[in-house]
Design a protein around this motif. Structure first.
Motif, short mmCIF file in Angstrom:
data_model
loop_
_atom_site.label_atom_id
_atom_site.label_comp_id
_atom_site.label_asym_id
_atom_site.label_seq_id
_atom_site.Cartn_x
_atom_site.Cartn_y
_atom_site.Cartn_z
N ASN A 358 -11.86 2.07 -12.36
CA ASN A 358 -12.53 3.29 -12.81
C ASN A 358 -12.06 4.44 -11.92
O ASN A 358 -12.65 4.74 -10.89
CB ASN A 358 -14.04 3.11 -12.74
N PRO A 360 -11.49 8.17 -12.51
CA PRO A 360 -11.63 9.30 -13.46
C PRO A 360 -10.66 10.45 -13.19
O PRO A 360 -10.48 11.31 -14.03
CB PRO A 360 -13.08 9.75 -13.26
N ASN A 361 -10.06 10.45 -12.03
CA ASN A 361 -9.15 11.54 -11.67
C ASN A 361 -7.88 10.92 -11.12
O ASN A 361 -7.91 9.93 -10.39
CB ASN A 361 -9.81 12.44 -10.61
N GLN A 397 -13.75 1.42 -8.18
CA GLN A 397 -13.91 2.78 -8.68
C GLN A 397 -13.85 3.80 -7.56
O GLN A 397 -14.12 3.50 -6.40
CB GLN A 397 -15.21 2.92 -9.46
N GLU A 399 -14.94 7.93 -6.56
CA GLU A 399 -15.83 9.05 -6.90
C GLU A 399 -15.59 10.19 -5.92
O GLU A 399 -15.33 9.95 -4.73
CB GLU A 399 -17.31 8.64 -6.80
N ILE A 401 -17.42 13.07 -3.92
CA ILE A 401 -18.75 13.47 -3.46
C ILE A 401 -18.63 14.91 -2.97
O ILE A 401 -18.24 15.17 -1.83
CB ILE A 401 -19.27 12.55 -2.33
N THR A 406 -14.74 11.50 -0.44
CA THR A 406 -14.30 10.62 -1.52
C THR A 406 -14.86 9.23 -1.26
O THR A 406 -14.78 8.73 -0.13
CB THR A 406 -12.76 10.56 -1.59
N LYS A 407 -15.44 8.62 -2.30
CA LYS A 407 -16.04 7.30 -2.13
C LYS A 407 -15.25 6.26 -2.92
O LYS A 407 -14.94 6.45 -4.10
CB LYS A 407 -17.50 7.30 -2.59
N SER A 473 -18.92 -0.16 -0.24
CA SER A 473 -18.53 1.25 -0.46
C SER A 473 -17.99 1.85 0.83
O SER A 473 -18.47 1.54 1.93
CB SER A 473 -19.71 2.06 -0.97
N GLN A 475 -16.90 5.69 2.31
CA GLN A 475 -16.91 7.13 2.06
C GLN A 475 -16.00 7.81 3.07
O GLN A 475 -16.26 7.81 4.27
CB GLN A 475 -18.34 7.68 2.16
#
Length: 479
Positions: A358, A360-361, A397, A399, A401, A406-407, A473, A475
């Motif tokens: 996942n 998204p970018n 994935q 994400e 933040i 960035t996570k 996770s 970060q």
């Protein structure tokens, strides 16, 4: 130490306020003293004028009332009518308010510039009484009952052949002086507040410059005690810098001694099991030569286990010895993670595991050490694979933040971590049995991961998912 200095600053402020308050209280008497000194000169000049007229005509001493009226009545009438504008500093003066009266040798007023005191007996008033006694005559009192401030009365004698034949008093209403006093007080407070503010700013700057290195050193010592990875700060003060380095060296030596003792004990314990297995296999080969192939495989596996343990220990000790690493690599996480996943394709196929990506970018850019970061992510993915059940899904994935972080999240559907073990999984040599063969690993993988992520100043968390599975996770800061 910082608290003590601020207490000192607080006491200094109180002392400074007390000083300026007392100085402000002294402004009024100092102004009055200045006015008194000027009036004293004025009254002596005026009495000297009278004395000069008497010297010209000694008989004038017997007509002193007419003499002083001739000398002063018209000038004072004229000055009362005169209008002018005198800008004295910030105040505007438009009229003269000085007054005089003259008494005879008995203290009876024989001339008054304001025409209301003539004939009154002033012999008991200090200005007249003291002057007739040959002393300095001065008093401060009200001219009218309605006055609040009153006036200054300064007297000087009128002599004839060493005899006091009269007293000349100059009067200055205080109401004309008060505006100057108030303006002086206001100006004094403005300057005092400006000076106080300047002192406070300078003190704050000096305190910041002085205490900042001490605070930095204190925070660094606390981080050493908490075993956090922080580089030695720039202190700027040579003595503190030398002290900090000595403390750092002492802590490193003490930790190094404890570290070696711990590693020797742990390594001995961890190697004991595979060595026992190798020795047992050697003995079985002698008595069961037909089992040589199986036993040699066991010996090879245990030897590789020892080799892997030693390699990981060396890597971990190398990481633990570092306070910082170069984080100069520009890492685009999408292709970086694609490469790590590709490395485990065979293991994924063997367990029939699915990987869901996942991203998204296309651009998740961070700065770091690519080789160390690759080692950390591989350890995390390897754990996910080993604890996953066949046909499970592993999700990876990314994400964003906000703009600063960035996570990266790696989750699986395998067995959850027991609650007692959640806080221990990153400790050295702590390991849980794998679901496939119930064997434990070296327990160094996640310790290595934590050390690498600490050096990247990344936040590392592990938690159980509901109803099963584990989520890891990371970060990162966007440098």
């Amino acid at each position: 130490m910082v608290t003590n200095h601020y207490q000192f600053f607080f006491i200094l402020c109180i002392g400074f306020y007390y000083l300026i308050d007392k100085t402000e209280e002294s402004i009024r008497p100092r102004y009055m003293e200045t006015i008194e000194e000027s009036l004293n000169d004025t009254t002596h000049v005026l009495s000297a004028i009278v004395e000069e007229e008497i010297k010209k005509n000694p008989n004038e001493r017997f007509q002193l009332p007419s003499l002083v009226k001739r000398l002063f009545q018209k000038p004072f009438q004229n000055v009362r009518k005169r209008s002018f504008e005198a800008k004295i500093y910030s105040l505007l003066k438009t009229n003269a308010d000085i007054q005089i009266y003259v008494t005879d040798s008995k203290g009876i007023v024989i001339f008054d510039s304001e025409d209301f005191r003539e004939g009154l007996d002033y012999s008991k008033y200090n200005d007249v009484y003291l002057t007739l006694k040959g002393k300095y005559g001065v008093r401060s009192s009200k001219m009218f009952d309605s006055e609040k401030e009153g006036a200054l009365f300064i007297a000087s004698p009128i002599h004839y052949q060493n005899e006091i034949i009269g007293v000349l008093t100059v009067i200055k209403p205080k109401i004309g002086v008060i505006p100057f006093i108030e303006e002086a007080k206001n100006k004094f407070w403005r300057i005092s507040l400006l000076v106080a503010s300047s002192i406070a700013i300078v003190f704050t700057i000096l305190a910041y410059i002085s205490f900042r290195p001490i605070i930095r050193l204190s925070q660094y010592v606390i981080s050493l005690r908490n075993q956090e990875k922080k580089p030695f700060p720039k202190l700027g003060i040579k003595e503190l810098n030398d002290l900090g380095k000595e403390v750092d060296q002492l802590v490193s030596e003490l930790e190094g001694k404890k570290y070696v003792e711990s590693y020797v004990q742990t390594l001995t314990h961890e190697i004991k099991s595979p060595l026992s297995s190798i020795l047992a296999s050697v003995e079985l080969i002698e008595s069961h030569p037909n089992e040589i192939h199986r036993l040699s495989k066991t010996m090879e596996a245990e030897a590789k286990r020892i080799q892997s343990l030693i390699d990981q220990l060396l890597e971990l000790s190398s990481l633990e010895g570092k306070k910082s690493i170069e984080l100069d690599d520009q890492i685009n996480l999408v292709p970086f993670l694609e490469g790590v996943i590709h490395r485990f394709e065979i293991e994924l196929e063997r367990k029939n595991l699915r990987v869901k990506k996942n991203f998204p970018n296309d651009v998740f850019q961070i700065k770091g050490n690519e080789s160390y970061l690759k080692m950390a992510i591989e350890n995390i993915l390897r754990n996910a694979i080993e604890f996953a059940n066949p046909k499970d899904q592993i999700t990876i994935q990314l994400e964003l933040i906000g703009q600063s972080h960035t996570k990266l999240i790696v989750s699986d559907e395998g067995q959850s971590i027991p609650n007692f073990a959640l806080a221990k999984v990153t400790e050295k040599f702590f390991s849980l049995p794998r679901p496939s063969d119930k064997r434990k690993s070296s327990g160094l993988g996640l310790s290595i991961v934590k050390e690498i992520l600490d050096l990247h100043q990344a936040e590392f968390t592990i938690r159980n998912l509901d109803p099963k599975g584990v989520e890891v996770s990371i970060q990162f800061q966007n440098f």
